[in-house]
Design a protein around this motif. Structure first.
Motif, mmCIF file in Angstrom:
data_model
loop_
_atom_site.group_PDB
_atom_site.id
_atom_site.type_symbol
_atom_site.label_atom_id
_atom_site.label_comp_id
_atom_site.label_asym_id
_atom_site.label_seq_id
_atom_site.Cartn_x
_atom_site.Cartn_y
_atom_site.Cartn_z
ATOM 1 N N UNK A 14 0.833 -1.200 0.000
ATOM 2 C CA UNK A 14 0.000 0.000 0.000
ATOM 3 C C UNK A 14 0.867 1.249 0.000
ATOM 4 N N UNK A 15 1.934 1.230 0.773
ATOM 5 C CA UNK A 15 2.847 2.359 0.815
ATOM 6 C C UNK A 15 3.487 2.624 -0.536
ATOM 7 N N UNK A 16 3.855 1.566 -1.241
ATOM 8 C CA UNK A 16 4.447 1.721 -2.574
ATOM 9 C C UNK A 16 3.460 2.383 -3.533
ATOM 10 N N UNK A 17 2.233 1.886 -3.546
ATOM 11 C CA UNK A 17 1.214 2.498 -4.410
ATOM 12 C C UNK A 17 0.993 3.967 -4.031
ATOM 13 N N UNK A 18 0.830 4.247 -2.740
ATOM 14 C CA UNK A 18 0.547 5.607 -2.282
ATOM 15 C C UNK A 18 1.683 6.564 -2.624
ATOM 16 N N UNK A 19 2.910 6.151 -2.372
ATOM 17 C CA UNK A 19 4.064 7.011 -2.644
ATOM 18 C C UNK A 19 4.215 7.275 -4.143
ATOM 19 N N UNK A 20 4.000 6.265 -4.951
ATOM 20 C CA UNK A 20 4.084 6.437 -6.406
ATOM 21 C C UNK A 20 3.002 7.394 -6.889
ATOM 22 N N UNK A 21 1.774 7.215 -6.393
ATOM 23 C CA UNK A 21 0.650 8.078 -6.772
ATOM 24 C C UNK A 21 0.918 9.526 -6.354
ATOM 25 N N UNK A 76 -8.677 3.821 -1.755
ATOM 26 C CA UNK A 76 -8.056 2.797 -2.586
ATOM 27 C C UNK A 76 -7.652 1.649 -1.667
ATOM 28 N N UNK A 77 -8.368 0.549 -1.759
ATOM 29 C CA UNK A 77 -8.039 -0.626 -0.950
ATOM 30 C C UNK A 77 -6.968 -1.427 -1.686
ATOM 31 N N UNK A 78 -6.060 -2.020 -0.928
ATOM 32 C CA UNK A 78 -4.969 -2.803 -1.508
ATOM 33 C C UNK A 78 -4.899 -4.139 -0.787
ATOM 34 N N UNK A 79 -5.011 -5.213 -1.555
ATOM 35 C CA UNK A 79 -4.951 -6.545 -0.963
ATOM 36 C C UNK A 79 -4.768 -7.603 -2.028
ATOM 37 N N UNK A 104 -15.443 7.682 -3.273
ATOM 38 C CA UNK A 104 -15.118 6.984 -4.521
ATOM 39 C C UNK A 104 -14.204 5.841 -4.111
ATOM 40 N N UNK A 105 -14.335 4.689 -4.787
ATOM 41 C CA UNK A 105 -13.557 3.521 -4.384
ATOM 42 C C UNK A 105 -12.843 2.875 -5.564
ATOM 43 N N UNK A 106 -11.640 2.412 -5.269
ATOM 44 C CA UNK A 106 -10.846 1.635 -6.211
ATOM 45 C C UNK A 106 -10.194 0.500 -5.430
ATOM 46 N N UNK A 155 5.790 -16.404 -1.552
ATOM 47 C CA UNK A 155 5.366 -15.033 -1.869
ATOM 48 C C UNK A 155 4.504 -14.985 -3.130
ATOM 49 N N UNK A 156 3.768 -13.882 -3.242
ATOM 50 C CA UNK A 156 3.055 -13.533 -4.475
ATOM 51 C C UNK A 156 3.203 -12.022 -4.648
ATOM 52 N N UNK A 157 3.197 -11.580 -5.885
ATOM 53 C CA UNK A 157 3.340 -10.149 -6.158
ATOM 54 C C UNK A 157 2.466 -9.786 -7.353
ATOM 55 N N UNK A 158 1.404 -9.030 -7.081
ATOM 56 C CA UNK A 158 0.480 -8.594 -8.124
ATOM 57 C C UNK A 158 0.537 -7.078 -8.329
ATOM 58 N N UNK A 159 1.538 -6.426 -7.783
ATOM 59 C CA UNK A 159 1.615 -4.974 -7.888
ATOM 60 C C UNK A 159 1.728 -4.568 -9.354
ATOM 61 N N UNK A 160 0.880 -3.607 -9.734
ATOM 62 C CA UNK A 160 0.883 -3.066 -11.088
ATOM 63 C C UNK A 160 0.691 -1.555 -10.965
ATOM 64 N N UNK A 161 1.784 -0.825 -10.954
ATOM 65 C CA UNK A 161 1.734 0.625 -10.749
ATOM 66 C C UNK A 161 0.994 1.354 -11.873
ATOM 67 N N UNK A 162 0.869 0.746 -13.036
ATOM 68 C CA UNK A 162 0.130 1.366 -14.140
ATOM 69 C C UNK A 162 -1.347 1.527 -13.813
ATOM 70 N N UNK A 163 -1.869 0.699 -12.909
ATOM 71 C CA UNK A 163 -3.274 0.798 -12.533
ATOM 72 C C UNK A 163 -3.591 2.102 -11.803
ATOM 73 N N UNK A 164 -2.583 2.789 -11.308
ATOM 74 C CA UNK A 164 -2.794 4.068 -10.634
ATOM 75 C C UNK A 164 -3.370 5.130 -11.583
ATOM 76 N N UNK A 165 -3.193 4.922 -12.877
ATOM 77 C CA UNK A 165 -3.657 5.888 -13.878
ATOM 78 C C UNK A 165 -5.185 6.083 -13.850
ATOM 79 N N UNK A 166 -5.925 5.092 -13.389
ATOM 80 C CA UNK A 166 -7.397 5.208 -13.387
ATOM 81 C C UNK A 166 -7.919 6.029 -12.211
ATOM 82 N N UNK A 167 -7.051 6.296 -11.234
ATOM 83 C CA UNK A 167 -7.479 7.012 -10.034
ATOM 84 C C UNK A 167 -7.383 8.511 -10.271
ATOM 85 N N UNK A 168 -8.494 9.176 -10.137
ATOM 86 C CA UNK A 168 -8.558 10.640 -10.345
ATOM 87 C C UNK A 168 -9.182 11.299 -9.144
#
Length: 168
Positions: A14-21, A76-79, A104-106, A155-168
């Motif tokens: 979540x921190x990675x997504x938030x910091x990138x955004x 923005x929920x992350x899980x 608004x939710x993502x 481990x599993x890793x589904x992080x996709x920073x490109x998905x941040x583009x839909x958040x406005x």
């Protein structure tokens, strides 16, 4: 309009997504327990990134106490839940709507590493994985498959920073 990013994370996704955004949009960013009250009060729009644990978004109750109803909020929920797991996504969204009905939710998928887990969390992963393995492949939710991978390969890793583009 002043916008800020607040995040609540335990394992880092979540921190990675938030910091990138925040960086992409040139917004101030604060960890949810460290957000100065004056920054929260002056923000017109809040982007809240929160980790999902047991179907609930971390820190929402605390956030509700600190902001006003006139502020716009995007949560923005992350899980590990995928967009294919509609029932699980509905559970997460319903939990958000109970606290922030106007939000608004993502939802974004994160990552999980077994070595980061505490003993009780490891036991839960093992228990869910064991139950999931008893199901036929077509009956398994994507989150169950992800938890099986954590139990089996670590481990599993589904992080996709490109998905941040839909958040406005």
């Amino acid at each position: 309009m002043t916008s800020i990013v607040i995040y609540a994370t335990k394992k880092g996704s979540t921190g990675l997504y938030a910091k990138t955004f925040a960086e992409k949009n040139d917004y101030q960013i604060f960890e949810y327990t460290q957000a100065p009250p004056e920054e929260l009060a002056s923000a017109e729009k809040i982007f809240y990134f929160g980790s999902v644990y047991a179907g609930n978004v971390l820190g929402l109750d605390e956030l509700k106490k600190k902001i006003s109803t006139s502020q716009q909020i995007t949560i923005i929920s992350v899980g590990l839940t995928s967009k294919n797991d509609q029932e699980k996504l509905a559970e997460i969204h319903n939990g958000i709507m109970k606290i922030f009905p106007e939000a608004k939710m993502f939802h974004l998928r994160g990552r999980l590493e077994k070595e980061q887990l505490k003993l009780p969390e490891k036991l839960i992963v093992k228990m869910i994985s064991k139950a999931s393995k008893k199901k036929a492949a077509h009956e398994k939710l994507n989150i169950e498959e992800a938890i099986e991978k954590v139990a089996d390969i670590g481990s599993v890793d589904y992080i996709n920073l490109e998905e941040l583009e839909i958040i406005k």
